[in-house]
Design an enzyme around this catalytic site. Sequence first.
Site: not given
Ligand SMILES: Nc1ncnc2c1ncn2[C@@H]1O[C@H](COP(=O)(O)OP(=O)(O)OP(=O)(O)O)[C@@H](O)[C@H]1O
Ligand SMILES: [Zn+2]
Length: 412
Positions: A74, A81, A84-85, A183, A200, A260, A263, A366
């Site tokens: 990540d 924020g 909450h989840r 896939c 989201c 595909c 794959c 928006c």
């Molecule tokens: N290509 C990527 N490389 C590394 N991390 C990724 C990649 N794509 C998504 N992520 C990570 O996946 C996670 C998805 O988590 P989640 O959907 O709960 O949302 P979030 O990005 O924290 O949301 P928000 O910022 O909207 O609250 C995030 O922490 C994001 O940084």
């Molecule tokens: Zn495939």
Amino acid sequence: MQDSSNIASYTQNHSLDNKEIERYGRQLITPDIGVQGQMLLKAAKVLIVGAGGLGCPVALYLAAAGVGMLGIVDYDTVEIGNLHRQIGHRESSTGVPKCESLAAQIKELNSLVETKTFNTVFTSDTAIDIIKQFDIVVDASDNVATRYLVSDACVLTKKPLVSGSALKWEGQVTVYNYNNGPCYRCLFPVPPPAETVTRCSDGGVLGPIVGVIGSLQALETIKIINNNPQNGVLSGRLMIYDGLAAVFRTVRIRSKQASCQVCGDNPTITQLIDYTQFCRSNYSESAGKVEDRVEKEKILTVDQYNDILKSSTKHILLDVRPKNQFEICSLPNSFNIPIEDIDKEDSIEKINVWVKDDQLPVYLLCRRGNKSQDAVESICKKIDSKFHSQLKHIKDGLLGWAESIDPSFPIY
Ligand SMILES: Nc1ncnc2c1ncn2[C@@H]1O[C@H](COP(=O)(O)OP(=O)(O)OP(=O)(O)O)[C@@H](O)[C@H]1O
Ligand SMILES: [Zn+2]
């Protein structure tokens, strides 16, 4: 009373030590797990892409179950924020890289588990090298570009992929690239237009929904590791959870497609491509700026709108976000007509009064400046062309307003 050398001998011919038996006892006695299943879990290496809403429960349940090695990718840091989840993080971790924060919680939960963290964007350049170090991949990301990247990389490295997604009150889970199953590309050969993807951050999501889907992803991962032919791994099927209706449905999905591109029988994708270009979106749900789709004359920047406010020039500010978002926060003196209602008769009647009778400019607003462009286009189809020049959309929307004009504006 027995001495400790006798106690030690109880397990000396077995593969699990006393502490492991104590920790995993309830799991060990579950039919189809047993010592063999626990040893498989201990030997397994699972990569989790994304340490957010889905990644947190996946990581915590796999760690608790005793998966030997968990990799976490990540690039983001923990924000209030998220909490909450994203229950693998804590208030005290605000600002800390998510993969480090989650790895720390894993250690506290089960110190027997090894973690490998990758505080980086998972891209075409990094994906294969990272995936190669693991046996199974869990997609817990939140954007289409990453979904294609992870899926293609799993096909190219021959790793099963446990995929989940969640939005609002709903979530889905399936397994790709497992036992000759499809896939992600077999199902979705072309990405959806970027502007049609609901995020989201636009649509919202509930913690328990990602909790359910993440838990199901962890369970499918355990079943794959367990490698029991009797296990009904969710390959070629999609489980859909509607939390509001309290309904689970499992539907058959397309099987592996001979055509595909990755794959299939004659693959044309034999190495990773540029997924941001392919999907016309970033490896991030929210970072991407919205592209201009309306003519230049119909665009107003947040700075220009701020000047209009300062000069007290009469105008109408029309916010087209959903009513519940408008109720959370809005700019002073703005009207709300949600985008879904914008071309309804009474809405157009109202807009006609503003542009025709009152001769006022109408500025559409928006969250990010995406739907406000749709609104301009829809309204133009319904009102006389001589009033079109009175309509403008505010580029970058309320996020832009909070970023450039008023940082105290409570945008979520
Ligand atoms: N290509 C990527 N490389 C590394 N991390 C990724 C990649 N794509 C998504 N992520 C990570 O996946 C996670 C998805 O988590 P989640 O959907 O709960 O949302 P979030 O990005 O924290 O949301 P928000 O910022 O909207 O609250 C995030 O922490 C994001 O940084
Ligand atoms: Zn495939």
